[in-house]
Scaffold this active site. Structure first.
Site, PDB file in Angstrom:
ATOM      1  CG  HIS A   1      -0.423  -0.231   2.559  1.00 25.44           C
ATOM      2  ND1 HIS A   1       0.364   1.100   3.159  1.00 25.44           N
ATOM      3  CD2 HIS A   1      -0.354  -1.154   3.496  1.00 25.44           C
ATOM      4  CE1 HIS A   1       0.780   0.447   4.257  1.00 25.44           C
ATOM      5  NE2 HIS A   1       0.357  -0.625   4.703  1.00 25.44           N
TER       6      HIS A   1
ATOM      7  CB  CYS B   1       1.386  -3.506   4.984  1.00 27.64           C
ATOM      8  SG  CYS B   1      -0.388  -4.352   5.667  1.00 27.64           S
TER       9      CYS B   1
END
Length: 187
Positions: A139, A162
């Site tokens: 992301h 992430c």
């Protein structure tokens, strides 16, 4: 005496480096893509067949066959060493997965889901009586991050597990990588 000289030196440096000048200088150097020729016409690039992440090098590569098409510097979880064991350990998983869906409206500027946990990941966590988690994404920056402060995230491990890139880079990855593309995450 040495302390007073240090204070004078710090004062001089602070007057030379105003917040605006410092932010401007850091932003000018904040392009985290590693040096590769970039075509302005993304449609002429070959199809991406694999994403390769090398955690130790903080590198994400988009591959077409064996050819590296794009390469980016990345940020990982707060606890980057080792394979993800359970939800909340702030580790980024290691292994072979796929990019299976995307979310244009996530808490971050665009996100692409990594198919973690695998059956092996689930079994390992369950053996310890833990939840393996599952919201592992590639992301951009958190929504609402002012462009003037984007530099503060670059080069730091700040996610919950992430893989983060700049907003400009996730736009490029979003266009180049299709759902179902394999991703390999190495230590």
């Amino acid at each position: 005496m040495a302390l007073s000289r240090l204070l004078i030196l710090c004062s001089l440096l602070l007057t030379l480096l105003t917040p605006q000048a410092l932010a401007s200088d850091l932003l000018a150097r904040a392009d985290t893509r590693l040096p590769f020729p970039h075509s302005s016409d993304i449609d002429q690039l070959p199809s991406i067949t694999k994403v390769l992440v090398q955690k130790g090098e903080r590198s994400l590569q988009l591959l077409s066959g064996e050819q590296v098409i794009r390469q980016y510097r990345i940020s990982l979880g707060d606890n980057p060493l080792g394979h993800k064991l359970y939800e909340g350990d702030s580790r980024t998983p290691e292994g072979e997965y796929s990019l299976d869906w995307r979310n244009a409206g996530s808490s971050f500027y665009k996100s692409i889901h990594i198919s973690y946990p695998s059956a092996k990941d689930r079994e390992m966590a369950e053996n310890w009586g833990l939840n393996p988690g599952g919201s592992i994404m590639i992301h951009g920056l958190p929504n609402g991050t002012d462009d003037d402060f984007a530099f503060a995230f670059l080069g730091l491990d700040w996610t919950d597990g992430c893989i983060a890139v700049s907003n400009q880079e996730i736009d490029e990855i979003w266009q180049l990588v299709s759902d179902g593309t394999p991703i390999e995450i190495l230590p």
